[in-house]
Design a protein around this motif. Structure first.
Motif, PDB file in Angstrom:
ATOM      1  N   GLY A 303      66.571  85.735  37.366  1.00 51.84           N
ATOM      2  CA  GLY A 303      66.531  84.601  36.731  1.00 51.84           C
ATOM      3  C   GLY A 303      65.303  83.784  37.284  1.00 51.84           C
ATOM      4  N   LEU A 304      65.316  82.430  36.695  1.00 56.28           N
ATOM      5  CA  LEU A 304      64.090  81.504  37.131  1.00 56.28           C
ATOM      6  C   LEU A 304      64.418  80.508  38.393  1.00 56.28           C
ATOM      7  CD1 LEU A 304      63.278  80.241  33.459  1.00 56.28           C
ATOM      8  CD2 LEU A 304      62.448  82.407  34.792  1.00 56.28           C
ATOM      9  N   PHE A 305      63.491  80.369  39.099  1.00 60.44           N
ATOM     10  CA  PHE A 305      63.619  79.458  40.360  1.00 60.44           C
ATOM     11  C   PHE A 305      62.440  78.522  40.378  1.00 60.44           C
ATOM     12  CE2 PHE A 305      66.281  83.130  40.838  1.00 60.44           C
ATOM     13  CZ  PHE A 305      67.143  82.859  41.825  1.00 60.44           C
ATOM     14  N   LYS A 306      62.700  77.345  41.123  1.00 62.39           N
ATOM     15  CA  LYS A 306      61.845  76.535  41.646  1.00 62.39           C
ATOM     16  C   LYS A 306      61.506  76.675  43.130  1.00 62.39           C
ATOM     17  CE  LYS A 306      65.285  73.923  40.504  1.00 62.39           C
ATOM     18  NZ  LYS A 306      66.300  72.891  40.555  1.00 62.39           N
ATOM     19  N   GLY A 307      60.196  76.788  43.534  1.00 56.31           N
ATOM     20  CA  GLY A 307      59.596  76.842  44.714  1.00 56.31           C
ATOM     21  C   GLY A 307      58.818  75.912  45.039  1.00 56.31           C
ATOM     22  N   LEU A 492      53.496  84.665  56.970  1.00 58.67           N
ATOM     23  CA  LEU A 492      53.279  84.563  58.489  1.00 58.67           C
ATOM     24  C   LEU A 492      51.829  84.081  58.605  1.00 58.67           C
ATOM     25  CD1 LEU A 492      54.691  88.200  59.551  1.00 58.67           C
ATOM     26  CD2 LEU A 492      55.296  85.629  59.974  1.00 58.67           C
ATOM     27  N   GLU A 493      50.714  84.498  57.778  1.00 57.62           N
ATOM     28  CA  GLU A 493      49.374  84.228  58.089  1.00 57.62           C
ATOM     29  C   GLU A 493      49.077  82.647  57.887  1.00 57.62           C
ATOM     30  OE1 GLU A 493      45.012  85.378  55.996  1.00 57.62           O
ATOM     31  OE2 GLU A 493      46.644  86.813  55.841  1.00 57.62           O
ATOM     32  N   LEU A 494      49.701  82.207  56.958  1.00 58.60           N
ATOM     33  CA  LEU A 494      49.509  80.722  56.499  1.00 58.60           C
ATOM     34  C   LEU A 494      50.348  79.812  57.427  1.00 58.60           C
ATOM     35  CD1 LEU A 494      49.848  80.752  52.575  1.00 58.60           C
ATOM     36  CD2 LEU A 494      47.559  80.953  54.183  1.00 58.60           C
ATOM     37  N   LYS A 495      51.320  80.273  58.272  1.00 61.53           N
ATOM     38  CA  LYS A 495      52.507  79.607  58.986  1.00 61.53           C
ATOM     39  C   LYS A 495      53.153  78.516  58.119  1.00 61.53           C
ATOM     40  CE  LYS A 495      50.529  80.488  63.697  1.00 61.53           C
ATOM     41  NZ  LYS A 495      50.034  79.962  64.781  1.00 61.53           N
ATOM     42  N   SER A 496      53.872  79.163  56.697  1.00 62.11           N
ATOM     43  CA  SER A 496      54.177  78.254  56.096  1.00 62.11           C
ATOM     44  C   SER A 496      55.529  78.568  55.327  1.00 62.11           C
ATOM     45  CB  SER A 496      53.124  77.882  54.856  1.00 62.11           C
ATOM     46  OG  SER A 496      53.856  77.182  53.756  1.00 62.11           O
ATOM     47  N   PHE A 497      56.366  77.992  54.720  1.00 63.56           N
ATOM     48  CA  PHE A 497      57.790  78.223  54.536  1.00 63.56           C
ATOM     49  C   PHE A 497      58.027  77.666  53.007  1.00 63.56           C
ATOM     50  CE2 PHE A 497      62.236  77.312  53.612  1.00 63.56           C
ATOM     51  CZ  PHE A 497      62.808  78.491  53.582  1.00 63.56           C
ATOM     52  N   SER A 498      58.176  78.536  52.011  1.00 63.22           N
ATOM     53  CA  SER A 498      58.523  78.349  50.654  1.00 63.22           C
ATOM     54  C   SER A 498      60.016  78.456  50.459  1.00 63.22           C
ATOM     55  CB  SER A 498      57.870  79.216  49.752  1.00 63.22           C
ATOM     56  OG  SER A 498      56.448  78.836  49.639  1.00 63.22           O
ATOM     57  N   LEU A 499      60.695  77.232  49.840  1.00 66.50           N
ATOM     58  CA  LEU A 499      62.194  77.420  49.505  1.00 66.50           C
ATOM     59  C   LEU A 499      61.968  77.547  48.052  1.00 66.50           C
ATOM     60  CD1 LEU A 499      65.107  77.185  50.287  1.00 66.50           C
ATOM     61  CD2 LEU A 499      64.979  74.656  50.385  1.00 66.50           C
ATOM     62  N   TYR A 500      63.146  78.439  47.382  1.00 73.65           N
ATOM     63  CA  TYR A 500      63.385  78.549  46.076  1.00 73.65           C
ATOM     64  C   TYR A 500      64.763  78.332  45.782  1.00 73.65           C
ATOM     65  CZ  TYR A 500      58.887  81.027  46.509  1.00 73.65           C
ATOM     66  OH  TYR A 500      57.539  81.232  46.855  1.00 73.65           O
ATOM     67  N   SER A 501      64.898  77.354  44.708  1.00 71.52           N
ATOM     68  CA  SER A 501      66.222  77.172  44.032  1.00 71.52           C
ATOM     69  C   SER A 501      66.274  77.504  42.745  1.00 71.52           C
ATOM     70  CB  SER A 501      66.491  75.497  44.377  1.00 71.52           C
ATOM     71  OG  SER A 501      67.824  75.320  43.760  1.00 71.52           O
ATOM     72  N   ARG A 502      67.625  77.774  42.162  1.00 66.93           N
ATOM     73  CA  ARG A 502      67.617  78.523  40.815  1.00 66.93           C
ATOM     74  C   ARG A 502      67.741  77.537  39.867  1.00 66.93           C
ATOM     75  NH1 ARG A 502      69.762  83.118  38.880  1.00 66.93           N
ATOM     76  NH2 ARG A 502      70.786  83.745  41.033  1.00 66.93           N
ATOM     77  N   LEU A 503      67.198  77.562  38.709  1.00 66.88           N
ATOM     78  CA  LEU A 503      67.020  76.859  37.627  1.00 66.88           C
ATOM     79  C   LEU A 503      68.437  77.000  36.876  1.00 66.88           C
ATOM     80  CD1 LEU A 503      63.943  76.440  35.249  1.00 66.88           C
ATOM     81  CD2 LEU A 503      66.028  76.616  34.282  1.00 66.88           C
ATOM     82  N   THR A 504      69.178  76.098  36.501  1.00 63.66           N
ATOM     83  CA  THR A 504      70.547  76.311  35.992  1.00 63.66           C
ATOM     84  C   THR A 504      70.661  75.947  34.584  1.00 63.66           C
ATOM     85  OG1 THR A 504      71.324  74.246  36.863  1.00 63.66           O
ATOM     86  CG2 THR A 504      71.726  76.111  38.449  1.00 63.66           C
ATOM     87  N   ASP A 505      69.326  75.502  34.059  1.00 57.98           N
ATOM     88  CA  ASP A 505      69.574  75.092  32.649  1.00 57.98           C
ATOM     89  C   ASP A 505      69.891  76.086  31.668  1.00 57.98           C
ATOM     90  OD1 ASP A 505      67.745  73.397  34.068  1.00 57.98           O
ATOM     91  OD2 ASP A 505      67.624  72.246  32.345  1.00 57.98           O
ATOM     92  N   HIS A 506      70.741  75.752  30.698  1.00 56.79           N
ATOM     93  CA  HIS A 506      71.025  77.011  29.554  1.00 56.79           C
ATOM     94  C   HIS A 506      69.856  77.427  28.784  1.00 56.79           C
ATOM     95  CE1 HIS A 506      73.349  79.249  26.732  1.00 56.79           C
ATOM     96  NE2 HIS A 506      73.096  78.406  25.702  1.00 56.79           N
ATOM     97  N   LEU A 507      69.486  78.389  28.585  1.00 58.63           N
ATOM     98  CA  LEU A 507      68.228  79.037  27.819  1.00 58.63           C
ATOM     99  C   LEU A 507      68.713  79.908  26.903  1.00 58.63           C
ATOM    100  CD1 LEU A 507      65.934  79.207  31.162  1.00 58.63           C
ATOM    101  CD2 LEU A 507      66.159  77.272  29.594  1.00 58.63           C
ATOM    102  N   PRO A 508      69.088  79.754  25.560  1.00 57.07           N
ATOM    103  CA  PRO A 508      69.554  80.388  24.624  1.00 57.07           C
ATOM    104  C   PRO A 508      68.256  81.226  23.934  1.00 57.07           C
ATOM    105  CG  PRO A 508      69.380  78.197  23.704  1.00 57.07           C
ATOM    106  CD  PRO A 508      69.377  78.041  25.083  1.00 57.07           C
ATOM    107  N   HIS A 509      68.447  82.176  23.214  1.00 53.05           N
ATOM    108  CA  HIS A 509      67.469  83.016  22.529  1.00 53.05           C
ATOM    109  C   HIS A 509      66.301  83.403  23.498  1.00 53.05           C
ATOM    110  CE1 HIS A 509      69.151  81.587  18.740  1.00 53.05           C
ATOM    111  NE2 HIS A 509      69.098  80.238  19.287  1.00 53.05           N
ATOM    112  N   ALA A 510      66.839  83.758  24.810  1.00 53.94           N
ATOM    113  CA  ALA A 510      65.525  84.210  25.933  1.00 53.94           C
ATOM    114  C   ALA A 510      65.876  85.232  26.534  1.00 53.94           C
ATOM    115  CB  ALA A 510      65.600  83.031  26.792  1.00 53.94           C
ATOM    116  N   HIS A 511      66.830  86.074  26.170  1.00 49.13           N
ATOM    117  CA  HIS A 511      67.091  87.603  26.854  1.00 49.13           C
ATOM    118  C   HIS A 511      66.058  88.560  26.387  1.00 49.13           C
ATOM    119  CE1 HIS A 511      70.495  85.733  29.278  1.00 49.13           C
ATOM    120  NE2 HIS A 511      70.627  85.239  28.084  1.00 49.13           N
TER     121      HIS A 511
END
Length: 530
Positions: A303-307, A492-511
């Motif tokens: 699905g879709l995630f925000k990061g 690792l190279e950037l020494k950075s961490f990205s956190l991703y969380s699911r987008l829970t909105d209802h998305l019709p006509h999209a499959h």
């Protein structure tokens, strides 16, 4: 079959059918008795009807000879079950059918079943707009723009969701939460709407700016692509000029003022995005995108995630599974890695077993674990290249996102848990036991509030590049699965961490219709911004 043929008015003439009916009565077979019983029931229905077609003085004593002779109320029920796209052809059959198709019940049912309208129909009808006009003049002509779309805004991309919203068709631009609150809900901004409120003709209005709806236009360029145009761009201007427009945009986009952003590089990125995106004035081209199909063997529901992406703020990615790999594709991007590019590529055949918490805090220990796997992958890839015959590969053989070709993908059950914010296939395996997790010292995180337990970790690579997508390269990292709705990636190279969380909105006509169409879409997305 004989009964169906006589009801539809096709087959033998009436005299031949009467002769055949008499012969069948003489034969007395069981199957013929069943047919005659079916005709008798239809005939009784005909006699009970208050109105019927004219057919001579004996019309009430014989069964209907064609579909047109059925009672009007029965025809209404039949026509209500047909897709709205075929009803115009039904109206061409005869005058009776054309009159019956003016019945509101038919079109009300089509609006409800095809577009999910219910209570809104009664409000609309109370306002003097009938269901037939709504379907014929609004819903049916613009049905092809419903669903998810990606705007062509250079490297920035975006996510547009076009839906039937009340008595309107509205194009909502989805915006990530304000940085760094990745788990907050998405924000929405209307870009255009279409309605029948003021006339019997569909009206397109631009919703961009702060002066209310104004004249707009929508054009279908080709299949799976359309364009919007604002006819009154002066409605986008503000009395205070560009400075006031920038301050207002910054408050909406970032939730803060420029003085509150102390990082000079971030200020430059923000100003650059404002200058680039504001020049379009809501005159944009959109290309259709699909949600990824789900399979029982997927590690988690796709699905879709925000990061979080450092100074670039929050971005939207699409997580999909392709055999033994998981891929995250950018729907929104930045001047370094634009929208449409493969930001994460995770090898699900190469899990990483985390050490105890004390060793997890050591960045050198984590780098040693991941880089050892990275060297193995590079060695396997080099051996595979030396053994492969020197033949050209097609786009399909290169993979859905244009990555290097590897071994044939295999279906793997990764033991993901059941349950999801978005409905997905049931998974019979129990969730793996959670293990403690902590970020290594020296790794930067935009959001210090991250899960302290995880389920699984895998080796993967992330895409990094210079400004203008120069010198792109894939760098090794660690994919961390926290739960069904959150995952992370340590660069690792950037020494950075990205956190991703699911987008829970209802998305019709999209499959996506199938996996082939979805993978073709991914290839096209990458070519748009390459």
């Amino acid at each position: 079959m004989a009964v169906c043929a006589r009801l539809c008015g096709v087959g033998q003439s009436r005299r031949c059918r009467r002769r055949q009916r008499n012969e069948q009565q003489d034969q007395g077979s069981d199957s013929d008795m069943d047919e005659e019983e079916g005709e008798r029931i239809v005939g009784q229905t005909q006699m009970r009807a208050d109105a019927g077609c004219s057919g001579g003085p004996d019309s009430n004593s014989r069964p209907p000879q064609s579909l047109a002779e059925l009672p009007p109320e029965l025809l209404v029920e039949i026509f209500s079950l047909l897709p709205g796209t075929v009803l115009p052809n039904v109206a061409l059959v005869c005058k009776k059918f054309r009159q019956i198709l003016n019945t509101e019940t038919i079109w009300r049912k089509r609006c409800m079943e095809e577009f999910g309208m219910n209570e809104d129909l009664r409000k609309m009808e109370a306002g003097g707009v009938c269901s037939q006009d709504l379907y014929v003049k609004l819903l049916h002509p613009y049905r092809h723009i419903l669903g998810l779309w990606q705007p062509d805004i250079g490297p920035y991309g975006g996510l547009l969701n076009v839906v039937v919203d009340g008595l309107f068709i509205i194009g909502w631009m989805y915006l990530p939460p304000h940085d760094p609150r990745v788990e907050d809900p998405m924000r929405r901004r209307p870009l255009f709407r279409i309605h029948l409120l003021e006339s019997k003709k569909a009206t397109v209005e631009c919703m961009y700016g702060h002066k209310g709806p104004h004249k707009g236009d929508i054009q279908t360029v080709k299949k799976d692509e359309f364009s919007t145009k604002c006819n009154q761009t002066d409605h986008h201007r503000m009395p205070g000029g560009r400075q006031e427009e920038f301050r207002t945009w910054l408050e909406e986009e970032w939730g803060r003022t420029l003085e509150e952003i102390f990082h000079e590089h971030m200020q430059e990125l923000i100003l650059m995005k404002f200058i680039y995106t504001s020049q379009y004035d809501n005159c944009l081209t959109y290309r259709r995108i699909y949600l990824p199909p789900a399979r029982p063997s997927d590690l988690l529901h796709p699905g879709l995630f925000k990061g979080t992406y450092g100074s670039h703020g929050l971005e939207i990615v699409m997580l999909s599974f392709h055999g033994s790999s998981a891929r995250a594709t950018k729907l929104t991007g930045d001047p370094n890695v634009p929208a449409g590019q493969l930001t994460l590529d995770i090898d699900l055949r190469r899990p990483v077993v985390l050490p105890d918490l004390e060793q997890q805090r050591n960045i050198e220990e984590l780098s040693r674990l991941v880089l050892r796997i990275h060297e193995e992958v590079q060695g396997d890839a080099g051996q595979h290249d030396s053994e492969a015959p020197p033949t050209a590969k097609s786009a399909e053989e290169e993979g859905a996102c244009g990555g290097t070709s590897g071994p044939e993908p295999e279906e793997v059950d990764h033991g993901a848990c059941s349950g999801s914010c978005q409905p997905g296939p049931s998974r019979s395996s129990s969730p793996p036991e959670a293990q403690p997790f902590v970020l290594p010292l020296g790794v930067m995180a935009r959001n210090e509030v991250y899960p302290r337990t995880c389920r699984k970790c895998f080796y993967g690579t992330g895409l990094i590049a210079g400004h203008g997508f120069t010198s792109p390269e894939r760098t090794p990292g660690l994919f961390v699965l926290f739960d069904e709705d959150r995952f992370g990636f340590i660069w690792l190279e950037l020494k950075s961490f990205s956190l991703y969380s699911r987008l829970t909105d209802h998305l019709p006509h999209a499959h996506a219709p199938n996996m082939e169409r979805f993978e073709a879409m991914l290839r096209n997305m990458q070519s748009w911004t390459s």
